[in-house]
Design a protein around this motif. Structure first.
Motif, PDB file in Angstrom:
ATOM      1  N   VAL A 196      -0.116  -4.328  -2.147  1.00  0.00           N
ATOM      2  CA  VAL A 196      -1.404  -4.163  -1.474  1.00  0.00           C
ATOM      3  C   VAL A 196      -1.702  -5.450  -0.722  1.00  0.00           C
ATOM      4  O   VAL A 196      -1.524  -6.547  -1.252  1.00  0.00           O
ATOM      5  N   THR A 205      -4.708  -7.497   0.752  1.00  0.00           N
ATOM      6  CA  THR A 205      -6.168  -7.590   0.661  1.00  0.00           C
ATOM      7  C   THR A 205      -6.634  -8.698   1.584  1.00  0.00           C
ATOM      8  O   THR A 205      -6.146  -9.828   1.500  1.00  0.00           O
ATOM      9  N   ARG A 222      -8.544  -3.474   1.950  1.00  0.00           N
ATOM     10  CA  ARG A 222      -7.325  -3.313   1.149  1.00  0.00           C
ATOM     11  C   ARG A 222      -6.448  -2.271   1.813  1.00  0.00           C
ATOM     12  O   ARG A 222      -6.915  -1.187   2.149  1.00  0.00           O
ATOM     13  N   ASN A 268      -4.152   4.611  -3.467  1.00  0.00           N
ATOM     14  CA  ASN A 268      -4.981   3.996  -2.408  1.00  0.00           C
ATOM     15  C   ASN A 268      -5.073   4.874  -1.194  1.00  0.00           C
ATOM     16  O   ASN A 268      -4.243   5.618  -0.860  1.00  0.00           O
TER      17      ASN A 268
END
Length: 120
Positions: free
Chosen positions: A54, A56, A72, A120
């Motif tokens: 991920v 961020t 994100r 996600n």
């Protein structure tokens, strides 16, 4: 932590992009450009290695300093290819845009497992 993450030995990478203090504009600009290039280079390398992770981006620029704004973006070989490429381009575009607009922000690359990336 999964066995793959233990083998890789990297928990996460963080890059701090801070605005310049008076008199340090050129030095800070160069440092921030190099840090951003490193972050984009690592992001592309992790993508090409087929890692699950991920990206961020946390914006610390006032007036939202107290709350921060966060973006994100999941990158994973298990996400459909078109969406995965879109996520990669979106993350890189945001880094470049935020750098060009003089924001205080952090870039974090965090390995995830396959299941988390697909949530996600």
């Amino acid at each position: 932590m999964s066995d793959d993450q233990e083998d890789q030995g990297i928990l996460k990478k963080v890059y701090f992009i801070k605005r310049a203090k008076p008199g340090e504009e050129l030095t800070t600009l160069l440092k921030n450009k190099f840090k951003s290039i490193d972050a984009v280079r690592d992001l592309i390398a992790w993508f090409e290695e087929g890692r699950d992770f991920v990206v961020t981006l946390t914006d610390w620029t006032p007036p939202d300093h107290a709350h921060g704004k966060e973006r994100r973006v999941a990158i994973s070989p298990w996400i459909p290819q078109a969406e995965n490429h879109k996520n990669l381009i979106d993350a890189i575009g945001s880094i470049i845009y935020w750098l060009d607009t003089g924001r205080d922000f952090d870039i974090t690359l965090t390995p995830t497992d396959r299941f988390q990336a697909n949530l996600n």
